[in-house]
Write a protein that holds these residues in place. Structure first.
Motif, PDB file in Angstrom:
ATOM      1  N   GLY A  75       0.857  -1.172   0.000  1.00  0.00           N
ATOM      2  CA  GLY A  75       0.000   0.000   0.000  1.00  0.00           C
ATOM      3  C   GLY A  75       0.895   1.224   0.000  1.00  0.00           C
ATOM      4  O   GLY A  75       2.080   1.129   0.328  1.00  0.00           O
ATOM      5  N   PRO A  76       0.351   2.397  -0.354  1.00  0.00           N
ATOM      6  CA  PRO A  76       1.178   3.604  -0.375  1.00  0.00           C
ATOM      7  C   PRO A  76       1.525   4.057   1.033  1.00  0.00           C
ATOM      8  O   PRO A  76       0.979   3.543   2.023  1.00  0.00           O
ATOM      9  N   ASN A  77       2.442   5.010   1.142  1.00  0.00           N
ATOM     10  CA  ASN A  77       2.775   5.572   2.448  1.00  0.00           C
ATOM     11  C   ASN A  77       1.523   6.166   3.079  1.00  0.00           C
ATOM     12  O   ASN A  77       0.743   6.838   2.416  1.00  0.00           O
ATOM     13  N   GLY A  78       1.330   5.894   4.367  1.00  0.00           N
ATOM     14  CA  GLY A  78       0.170   6.416   5.076  1.00  0.00           C
ATOM     15  C   GLY A  78      -1.047   5.518   5.026  1.00  0.00           C
ATOM     16  O   GLY A  78      -2.091   5.846   5.591  1.00  0.00           O
ATOM     17  N   SER A  93       2.807   0.475   8.492  1.00  0.00           N
ATOM     18  CA  SER A  93       3.701   0.585   9.650  1.00  0.00           C
ATOM     19  C   SER A  93       2.926   0.579  10.961  1.00  0.00           C
ATOM     20  O   SER A  93       3.410   0.048  11.969  1.00  0.00           O
ATOM     21  N   THR A  94       1.729   1.147  10.967  1.00  0.00           N
ATOM     22  CA  THR A  94       0.895   1.108  12.185  1.00  0.00           C
ATOM     23  C   THR A  94       0.549  -0.332  12.536  1.00  0.00           C
ATOM     24  O   THR A  94       0.626  -0.742  13.704  1.00  0.00           O
ATOM     25  N   PRO A 138      13.276  -2.358  10.338  1.00  0.00           N
ATOM     26  CA  PRO A 138      12.457  -1.217   9.928  1.00  0.00           C
ATOM     27  C   PRO A 138      12.982  -0.583   8.644  1.00  0.00           C
ATOM     28  O   PRO A 138      14.060  -0.928   8.158  1.00  0.00           O
ATOM     29  N   GLY A 139      12.234   0.371   8.108  1.00  0.00           N
ATOM     30  CA  GLY A 139      12.648   1.074   6.898  1.00  0.00           C
ATOM     31  C   GLY A 139      13.645   2.176   7.173  1.00  0.00           C
ATOM     32  O   GLY A 139      14.382   2.594   6.284  1.00  0.00           O
ATOM     33  N   ASP A 140      13.681   2.660   8.407  1.00  0.00           N
ATOM     34  CA  ASP A 140      14.646   3.675   8.818  1.00  0.00           C
ATOM     35  C   ASP A 140      15.414   3.149  10.008  1.00  0.00           C
ATOM     36  O   ASP A 140      14.858   3.025  11.105  1.00  0.00           O
ATOM     37  N   LEU A 145       6.866 -11.659   6.844  1.00  0.00           N
ATOM     38  CA  LEU A 145       5.929 -10.585   6.492  1.00  0.00           C
ATOM     39  C   LEU A 145       6.749  -9.452   5.900  1.00  0.00           C
ATOM     40  O   LEU A 145       7.622  -8.894   6.554  1.00  0.00           O
ATOM     41  N   LEU A 146       6.487  -9.138   4.629  1.00  0.00           N
ATOM     42  CA  LEU A 146       7.237  -8.107   3.922  1.00  0.00           C
ATOM     43  C   LEU A 146       6.306  -6.951   3.576  1.00  0.00           C
ATOM     44  O   LEU A 146       5.409  -7.091   2.745  1.00  0.00           O
ATOM     45  N   SER A 147       6.517  -5.826   4.236  1.00  0.00           N
ATOM     46  CA  SER A 147       5.777  -4.605   3.911  1.00  0.00           C
ATOM     47  C   SER A 147       6.617  -3.794   2.939  1.00  0.00           C
ATOM     48  O   SER A 147       7.786  -3.518   3.201  1.00  0.00           O
ATOM     49  N   SER A 148       6.025  -3.432   1.809  1.00  0.00           N
ATOM     50  CA  SER A 148       6.811  -2.753   0.784  1.00  0.00           C
ATOM     51  C   SER A 148       5.910  -1.966  -0.155  1.00  0.00           C
ATOM     52  O   SER A 148       4.730  -2.265  -0.295  1.00  0.00           O
TER      53      SER A 148
END
Length: 299
Positions: A39-42, A46-47, A85-87, A186-189
């Motif tokens: 999904g897009p940012n926001g 991440s939540t 995390p991504g950061d 689980l890969l969030s991307s």
């Protein structure tokens, strides 16, 4: 795959004041499976992950990892879990190698030949202090520490941001190796090509809601196949049901068009009547599917 999911999320909701960050999230991840969360940012990726890690508490619904509640049993869960995390923020005065060893020690693991192999594969200089590292090198430190562990569940939240294509490839190979070992991932991307290449199943999230879950093959019925065809005799393709975006090619009776999945048999029958000389079909990609949801469904 075992019947009991490693991760199980049921009707998860999270509110920040009046804002609903997660409205009704339901999906599961099994052992030996790479699950893409896109999904897009926001959108709420991440939540969701922060809830799974026990960093924030869900407003409603429930989530379990290894059959244990993610909020009340977070300490026990973390012993069997690896997260990137991504950061990535590192201790600036420690070297990359020292930080990797520290992260492994905190997780009850030690530096091994696998760690050395990963450092070499990702091209990290472990002798430099973290304050000199680029974003990509900070990501490498976290990835090397995660892949060095023998966890049962790996959570990656935009893990390849800052990595060059060669290191992205190393990441993909390492994840597929985890899958072969029967680990759950689980890969969030938002890098759709990465998800398409690696994931067994996918969940698409939009504005805090899961709008589709399934394998790419199961989802492809929602989008159109692109056809390039050269016929022996003329045919007015614009008159065929389910055909869109008809464009003439460079040669006589050469056409490119897209066709809805339900209309494909009838269209192929019509093409055959006009003697197919050459044909190429391109199945819909994850990007096509993603755009289908974020344009047509939002209108």
């Amino acid at each position: 795959m075992t019947n009991e999911p490693v991760l199980q999320i049921n009707h998860l909701q999270k509110k920040f004041g009046h804002f609903e960050a997660l409205k009704n999230i339901t999906f599961d991840v099994h052992a030996g499976e790479v699950f893409g969360f896109i999904g897009p940012n926001g959108a709420g990726k991440s939540t969701t992950i922060r809830v799974l890690l026990g960093l924030i508490r869900a407003t409603d619904g429930n989530a379990t990892i290894f059959g244990q509640d993610v909020w009340s049993n977070s300490v026990a869960i973390h012993r069997r879990l690896a997260y990137v995390p991504g950061d990535v923020y590192l201790w600036p005065n420690l070297t990359g190698g020292e930080i990797i060893d520290l992260l492994l020690k905190v997780n009850g693991t030690q530096h091994s030949s696998r760690t050395d192999e990963l450092i070499k594969q990702f091209g990290l200089d472990p002798t430099k202090k973290a304050r000199t590292y680029s974003k990509g090198n900070r990501q490498k430190v976290a990835l090397i520490a995660a892949f060095s562990q023998d966890a049962d569940f790996y959570i990656f939240d935009e893990p390849t941001s800052g990595l060059d294509p060669l290191n992205e490839r190393q990441f993909q190979m390492a994840v597929l190796n985890l899958k072969q070992q029967g680990k759950a991932v689980l890969l969030s991307s938002h890098i759709l090509s990465e998800v398409e290449r690696m994931c067994d199943r996918i969940a698409i999230i939009r504005e805090g809601t899961i709008i589709e879950t399934g394998s790419l093959a199961e989802m492809r019925h929602l989008t159109r196949t692109v056809i390039n065809v050269t016929l022996k005799t003329p045919l007015d393709l614009t008159q065929l049901a389910g055909v869109h975006n008809v464009e003439a090619g460079q040669h006589p009776n050469e056409w490119q068009f897209s066709v809805e999945a339900k209309s494909l048999p009838a269209v192929m029958a019509a093409l055959t009547e006009h003697h197919i000389m050459a044909l190429q079909s391109t199945p819909p990609t994850l990007e096509d599917l993603f755009m289908h949801y974020y344009t047509t469904e939002k209108e």
